[in-house]
Write a protein that holds these residues in place. Structure first.
Motif, PDB file in Angstrom:
ATOM      1  N   ASN A   5      30.575 -57.175  -0.682  1.00 30.54           N
ATOM      2  CA  ASN A   5      30.688 -55.943   0.087  1.00 30.54           C
ATOM      3  C   ASN A   5      29.841 -56.033   1.368  1.00 30.54           C
ATOM      4  O   ASN A   5      29.118 -57.004   1.585  1.00 30.54           O
ATOM      5  N   LYS A   6      29.961 -55.034   2.181  1.00 27.58           N
ATOM      6  CA  LYS A   6      29.257 -55.049   3.469  1.00 27.58           C
ATOM      7  C   LYS A   6      27.747 -54.941   3.303  1.00 27.58           C
ATOM      8  O   LYS A   6      26.998 -55.521   4.086  1.00 27.58           O
ATOM      9  N   HIS A   7      27.306 -54.229   2.286  1.00 29.17           N
ATOM     10  CA  HIS A   7      25.865 -54.125   2.032  1.00 29.17           C
ATOM     11  C   HIS A   7      25.282 -55.521   1.775  1.00 29.17           C
ATOM     12  O   HIS A   7      24.242 -55.881   2.324  1.00 29.17           O
ATOM     13  N   PHE A   8      25.970 -56.315   0.944  1.00 25.57           N
ATOM     14  CA  PHE A   8      25.541 -57.694   0.715  1.00 25.57           C
ATOM     15  C   PHE A   8      25.617 -58.496   2.010  1.00 25.57           C
ATOM     16  O   PHE A   8      24.697 -59.255   2.333  1.00 25.57           O
ATOM     17  N   ALA A   9      26.696 -58.352   2.746  1.00 21.76           N
ATOM     18  CA  ALA A   9      26.890 -59.136   3.972  1.00 21.76           C
ATOM     19  C   ALA A   9      25.787 -58.863   4.997  1.00 21.76           C
ATOM     20  O   ALA A   9      25.323 -59.779   5.673  1.00 21.76           O
ATOM     21  N   PHE A  69      33.069 -48.478   8.953  1.00 24.88           N
ATOM     22  CA  PHE A  69      31.627 -48.657   9.027  1.00 24.88           C
ATOM     23  C   PHE A  69      30.946 -48.095   7.793  1.00 24.88           C
ATOM     24  O   PHE A  69      31.357 -47.084   7.250  1.00 24.88           O
ATOM     25  N   GLU A  70      29.921 -48.801   7.373  1.00 24.73           N
ATOM     26  CA  GLU A  70      29.089 -48.326   6.271  1.00 24.73           C
ATOM     27  C   GLU A  70      27.700 -48.074   6.808  1.00 24.73           C
ATOM     28  O   GLU A  70      27.299 -48.640   7.824  1.00 24.73           O
ATOM     29  N   GLU A  71      26.980 -47.231   6.108  1.00 25.62           N
ATOM     30  CA  GLU A  71      25.612 -46.944   6.518  1.00 25.62           C
ATOM     31  C   GLU A  71      24.761 -48.203   6.363  1.00 25.62           C
ATOM     32  O   GLU A  71      24.832 -48.888   5.343  1.00 25.62           O
ATOM     33  N   ILE A  72      23.994 -48.493   7.393  1.00 24.86           N
ATOM     34  CA  ILE A  72      23.110 -49.661   7.352  1.00 24.86           C
ATOM     35  C   ILE A  72      21.926 -49.309   6.463  1.00 24.86           C
ATOM     36  O   ILE A  72      21.313 -48.254   6.640  1.00 24.86           O
ATOM     37  N   PRO A  73      21.614 -50.175   5.507  1.00 28.66           N
ATOM     38  CA  PRO A  73      20.467 -49.874   4.637  1.00 28.66           C
ATOM     39  C   PRO A  73      19.201 -49.658   5.466  1.00 28.66           C
ATOM     40  O   PRO A  73      18.895 -50.442   6.366  1.00 28.66           O
ATOM     41  N   SER A  74      18.474 -48.607   5.157  1.00 29.00           N
ATOM     42  CA  SER A  74      17.288 -48.268   5.959  1.00 29.00           C
ATOM     43  C   SER A  74      16.217 -49.350   5.884  1.00 29.00           C
ATOM     44  O   SER A  74      15.431 -49.505   6.816  1.00 29.00           O
ATOM     45  N   GLU A  75      16.214 -50.109   4.805  1.00 28.48           N
ATOM     46  CA  GLU A  75      15.172 -51.114   4.627  1.00 28.48           C
ATOM     47  C   GLU A  75      15.556 -52.485   5.194  1.00 28.48           C
ATOM     48  O   GLU A  75      14.843 -53.457   4.972  1.00 28.48           O
ATOM     49  N   ASP A 107       8.821 -55.577  17.155  1.00 26.54           N
ATOM     50  CA  ASP A 107       8.856 -55.046  18.511  1.00 26.54           C
ATOM     51  C   ASP A 107      10.294 -54.813  18.962  1.00 26.54           C
ATOM     52  O   ASP A 107      10.599 -53.835  19.631  1.00 26.54           O
ATOM     53  N   GLY A 108      11.186 -55.708  18.561  1.00 22.79           N
ATOM     54  CA  GLY A 108      12.588 -55.607  18.974  1.00 22.79           C
ATOM     55  C   GLY A 108      13.372 -54.558  18.216  1.00 22.79           C
ATOM     56  O   GLY A 108      14.362 -54.037  18.723  1.00 22.79           O
ATOM     57  N   THR A 109      12.961 -54.250  16.997  1.00 22.18           N
ATOM     58  CA  THR A 109      13.728 -53.301  16.196  1.00 22.18           C
ATOM     59  C   THR A 109      13.071 -51.931  16.099  1.00 22.18           C
ATOM     60  O   THR A 109      13.747 -50.928  16.017  1.00 22.18           O
ATOM     61  N   GLN A 110      11.775 -51.923  16.033  1.00 23.04           N
ATOM     62  CA  GLN A 110      10.979 -50.701  15.900  1.00 23.04           C
ATOM     63  C   GLN A 110      11.408 -49.875  14.694  1.00 23.04           C
ATOM     64  O   GLN A 110      11.320 -48.643  14.705  1.00 23.04           O
ATOM     65  N   ALA A 111      11.870 -50.564  13.640  1.00 16.37           N
ATOM     66  CA  ALA A 111      12.268 -49.871  12.417  1.00 16.37           C
ATOM     67  C   ALA A 111      11.630 -50.520  11.192  1.00 16.37           C
ATOM     68  O   ALA A 111      12.117 -50.372  10.090  1.00 16.37           O
ATOM     69  N   VAL A 112      10.549 -51.238  11.398  1.00 20.97           N
ATOM     70  CA  VAL A 112       9.840 -51.925  10.316  1.00 20.97           C
ATOM     71  C   VAL A 112       8.713 -51.013   9.838  1.00 20.97           C
ATOM     72  O   VAL A 112       8.161 -50.230  10.617  1.00 20.97           O
ATOM     73  N   LYS A 113       8.354 -51.128   8.575  1.00 17.97           N
ATOM     74  CA  LYS A 113       7.274 -50.317   7.997  1.00 17.97           C
ATOM     75  C   LYS A 113       6.004 -50.385   8.824  1.00 17.97           C
ATOM     76  O   LYS A 113       5.271 -49.410   8.919  1.00 17.97           O
ATOM     77  N   CYS A 114       5.733 -51.551   9.384  1.00 18.05           N
ATOM     78  CA  CYS A 114       4.538 -51.749  10.213  1.00 18.05           C
ATOM     79  C   CYS A 114       5.005 -52.101  11.621  1.00 18.05           C
ATOM     80  O   CYS A 114       5.867 -52.959  11.792  1.00 18.05           O
ATOM     81  N   ILE A 140      -2.442 -61.908   3.558  1.00 14.59           N
ATOM     82  CA  ILE A 140      -1.267 -62.075   2.700  1.00 14.59           C
ATOM     83  C   ILE A 140      -1.222 -60.947   1.680  1.00 14.59           C
ATOM     84  O   ILE A 140      -0.163 -60.361   1.431  1.00 14.59           O
ATOM     85  N   LYS A 141      -2.358 -60.637   1.111  1.00  9.67           N
ATOM     86  CA  LYS A 141      -2.432 -59.560   0.122  1.00  9.67           C
ATOM     87  C   LYS A 141      -1.972 -58.237   0.729  1.00  9.67           C
ATOM     88  O   LYS A 141      -1.198 -57.488   0.112  1.00  9.67           O
ATOM     89  N   LYS A 142      -2.412 -57.943   1.966  1.00 10.24           N
ATOM     90  CA  LYS A 142      -1.990 -56.710   2.643  1.00 10.24           C
ATOM     91  C   LYS A 142      -0.476 -56.684   2.853  1.00 10.24           C
ATOM     92  O   LYS A 142       0.183 -55.677   2.600  1.00 10.24           O
ATOM     93  N   VAL A 143       0.062 -57.798   3.348  1.00  6.19           N
ATOM     94  CA  VAL A 143       1.503 -57.873   3.615  1.00  6.19           C
ATOM     95  C   VAL A 143       2.282 -57.712   2.317  1.00  6.19           C
ATOM     96  O   VAL A 143       3.265 -56.965   2.259  1.00  6.19           O
ATOM     97  N   ARG A 144       1.850 -58.376   1.278  1.00  9.82           N
ATOM     98  CA  ARG A 144       2.544 -58.278  -0.016  1.00  9.82           C
ATOM     99  C   ARG A 144       2.505 -56.848  -0.569  1.00  9.82           C
ATOM    100  O   ARG A 144       3.492 -56.374  -1.120  1.00  9.82           O
ATOM    101  N   GLU A 145       1.380 -56.166  -0.404  1.00  6.34           N
ATOM    102  CA  GLU A 145       1.283 -54.784  -0.882  1.00  6.34           C
ATOM    103  C   GLU A 145       2.299 -53.883  -0.177  1.00  6.34           C
ATOM    104  O   GLU A 145       2.941 -53.048  -0.806  1.00  6.34           O
ATOM    105  N   ILE A 146       2.448 -54.072   1.103  1.00 10.09           N
ATOM    106  CA  ILE A 146       3.343 -53.214   1.898  1.00 10.09           C
ATOM    107  C   ILE A 146       4.812 -53.578   1.690  1.00 10.09           C
ATOM    108  O   ILE A 146       5.671 -52.700   1.586  1.00 10.09           O
ATOM    109  N   PHE A 147       5.116 -54.864   1.622  1.00  6.07           N
ATOM    110  CA  PHE A 147       6.502 -55.328   1.593  1.00  6.07           C
ATOM    111  C   PHE A 147       6.951 -55.845   0.225  1.00  6.07           C
ATOM    112  O   PHE A 147       7.984 -56.504   0.130  1.00  6.07           O
ATOM    113  N   GLN A 148       6.196 -55.555  -0.838  1.00  2.00           N
ATOM    114  CA  GLN A 148       6.491 -56.144  -2.150  1.00  2.00           C
ATOM    115  C   GLN A 148       7.921 -55.901  -2.614  1.00  2.00           C
ATOM    116  O   GLN A 148       8.586 -56.826  -3.073  1.00  2.00           O
ATOM    117  N   ASP A 149       8.413 -54.688  -2.500  1.00  2.00           N
ATOM    118  CA  ASP A 149       9.784 -54.404  -2.945  1.00  2.00           C
ATOM    119  C   ASP A 149      10.799 -55.222  -2.155  1.00  2.00           C
ATOM    120  O   ASP A 149      11.766 -55.736  -2.717  1.00  2.00           O
TER     121      ASP A 149
END
Length: 176
Positions: A5-9, A69-75, A107-114, A140-149
């Motif tokens: 599906n498009k979500h996978f793609a 069109f499908e909704e782009i996953p927010s993450e 910087d290019g997307t401005q849609a990242v958690k950080c 690394i620990k900080k990045v993993r905590e924020i982006f673990q999922d």
């Protein structure tokens, strides 16, 4: 077999665009789909012979972002960061390179958690420490905590492509 599906793609395209996977990972994936489906999607057929990463990304994205069109996953932007992290984790890129590329992407997307400044600040501190291993572990620990999922999801999507990569190498070594 994974649903195409498009979500996978969209996520598949991010894995290619981030260079987490390339043709040695996805040729066998595409071959398997073509072999098992009576009418495989055109984008899979086209991708099965596309080595150049920007062209492969274009092929995937033309399908992923086509009508209907499908909704782009927010993450999705965080998923890209997770793909970069996996490249670091397999020692393909350095920690400094991860931070630089993550900052540029944010910087290019401005849609990242950080935001980009967060990554660039980590990079500045890391460089100023003369690339301290201890500081790297803390960052690394900080990045993993924020982006673990996101990292967990990227690992799950990446896992089958590791198998396809090994199949590709095995087949090419037999042909030599």
């Amino acid at each position: 077999m994974r649903e195409l599906n498009k979500h996978f793609a969209i996520k598949f395209g991010e894995m290619v665009d981030s260079r987490l996977i390339w043709y040695k990972h996805y040729f066998k994936f595409c071959d398997e789909i073509i072999e098992h489906m009576e009418n495989p999607p055109y984008w899979i057929i086209e991708l099965a012979t596309t080595k150049y990463i920007p062209e492969a990304t274009k092929v995937i994205n033309e399908y992923a972002y086509s009508e209907p069109f499908e909704e782009i996953p927010s993450e999705i932007c965080d998923f890209f960061i997770a793909c970069l992290y996996l490249r670091y984790n397999r020692r393909e890129i350095s920690w400094a390179t991860f931070l630089q590329e993550a900052g540029e992407y944010a910087d290019g997307t401005q849609a990242v958690k950080c935001d980009c400044e967060w990554f660039f600040e980590l990079l500045n501190v890391y460089e100023d420490s003369e690339f301290s291993k201890g500081l790297e572990k803390n960052q690394i620990k900080k990045v993993r905590e924020i982006f673990q999922d996101n990292i967990t999801e990227a690992q799950e999507l990446y896992r089958p492509f590791q198998h396809y990569f090994q199949e590709f190498l095995t087949q090419n070594n037999k042909n030599k």
